[in-house]
Design an enzyme around this catalytic site. Structure first.
Site, PDB file in Angstrom:
ATOM      1  N   GLU A 153       7.538  -3.646 -36.534  1.00  0.00           N
ATOM      2  CA  GLU A 153       7.896  -1.996 -36.077  1.00  0.00           C
ATOM      3  C   GLU A 153       7.297  -1.879 -35.173  1.00  0.00           C
ATOM      4  O   GLU A 153       7.209  -1.014 -34.814  1.00  0.00           O
ATOM      5  CB  GLU A 153       8.315  -1.219 -37.387  1.00  0.00           C
TER       6      GLU A 153
ATOM      7  N   HIS B  11       7.384  -2.608 -31.777  1.00  0.00           N
ATOM      8  CA  HIS B  11       9.094  -2.137 -31.694  1.00  0.00           C
ATOM      9  C   HIS B  11       8.251  -0.233 -30.989  1.00  0.00           C
ATOM     10  O   HIS B  11       7.916   0.255 -29.751  1.00  0.00           O
ATOM     11  CB  HIS B  11       9.648  -1.533 -32.094  1.00  0.00           C
TER      12      HIS B  11
ATOM     13  N   GLU C  18      14.161  -8.243 -30.465  1.00  0.00           N
ATOM     14  CA  GLU C  18      13.329  -8.555 -31.319  1.00  0.00           C
ATOM     15  C   GLU C  18      12.660  -9.697 -31.599  1.00  0.00           C
ATOM     16  O   GLU C  18      11.918  -9.767 -32.209  1.00  0.00           O
ATOM     17  CB  GLU C  18      14.714  -8.778 -32.463  1.00  0.00           C
TER      18      GLU C  18
END
Length: 299
Positions: free
Chosen positions: A145, A148, A225
């Site tokens: 995360e 990202h 991803e």
């Protein structure tokens, strides 16, 4: 390589924004033609609505997305020590500001990051994730995360989410207006072949617009991803933690309450198991978990 990818994602933001705005304009033109006989008025209305949605969602993306997913914010390590400290560690390694931390009360293990930029980011984890992941696995998930956040994927997805919401609102408006008799009368319709095809095309555009917006979100989500998985390994220096976490996610049940428009934000598709198996991968927002695991094992 990493900075090139960040710059590439920033350029993608411009292209995504342009593509969605064109789609919004086309929907507005279709609505204007069907209900008022002029495309210009519809384009103006659609443009105003898109600007409003973007202003609200982009400027308040964290609160909007967290409210959509019923997440509650924690403000100190005392509320969830392990999650807080793992997020703190991953943010430090990624050299980004400490994000806001949220928890979603759901037994299905999952997590996501959102925000407009690293300075205004947030991460969320479900109670199910915190229950089944050990420290090593949780670091892998939060490293994913935080990648990202560092790669500006969160900005790209926030813009896509805002414009998808605007498109959905336009389509709902058109449907409700038509239902209550707001369409053009037969006397106003152009009986020529061009007019008939224009009407049919406008109706098809309005019907298919949400699908086009969803496909755009899915395309954005899949490739990011793989990059975030690689980023997690870079941050943790430990591919086994994320591999083990993804293996556990393979057996996860779908989340009970999730906003469909934010499904692409999660580390694994929160709705995947609800779909019929025959079409399970037709409209996936994420690459298959076994493929992601295979890539990590190659590292």
């Amino acid at each position: 390589m990493l900075y090139q990818q960040i710059a590439k994602n920033k350029r993608k933001t411009v292209f995504v924004l342009a593509g969605f705005l064109i789609l919004v304009a086309l929907i507005g033109a279709a609505i204007g033609y069907l209900f008022a006989g002029t495309a210009v008025g519809g384009i103006i209305i659609a443009g105003v609505l898109a600007v409003i949605y973007m202003s609200v969602i982009v400027s308040q993306s964290t609160d909007v997305v967290m409210n959509m997913n019923n997440a509650r914010e924690i403000h100190s390590a005392q509320e969830a020590p392990e999650l807080w400290h793992v997020v703190e560690d991953m943010a430090m390694v990624a050299q980004v500001p400490m994000p806001r931390v949220f928890i979603i009360d759901d037994p299905s293990p999952n997590a996501f990051a959102t925000g407009n930029d690293p300075q205004h980011s947030a991460v969320a984890a479900t109670t199910g994730l915190l229950q089944i992941m050990n420290r090593e696995e949780l670091e892998g998930v939060m490293g994913h995360e935080m990648s990202h956040v560092r790669n500006y994927d969160i900005r790209l997805q926030t813009i896509a989410l805002a414009l998808s919401a605007a498109i959905t609102a336009l389509v709902n408006f058109a449907g409700n207006f038509w239902w209550f008799g707001g369409g053009r009368s037969s006397d106003d319709d152009d009986d020529s072949a061009i007019g008939i095809f224009a009407i049919i095309g406008s109706i098809l555009l309005i019907i298919l617009a949400p699908l086009a917006a969803s496909i755009a979100q899915m395309a954005l989500s899949r490739n990011r991803e793989y990059l975030a998985d690689a980023g997690a390994v870079e941050l943790t220096r430990n591919p086994h933690g994320l591999i083990s976490a993804l293996q556990k996610l393979q057996n996860a049940q779908p989340m009970k309450k999730v906003a469909p428009s934010s499904s692409s934000l999660y580390i694994s598709d929160p709705e995947l198991n609800r779909r019929h198996k025959r079409f399970a991968h037709l409209f996936d927002t994420h690459p298959p978990l076994d493929e992601r695991i295979a890539r990590l094992e190659e590292m």
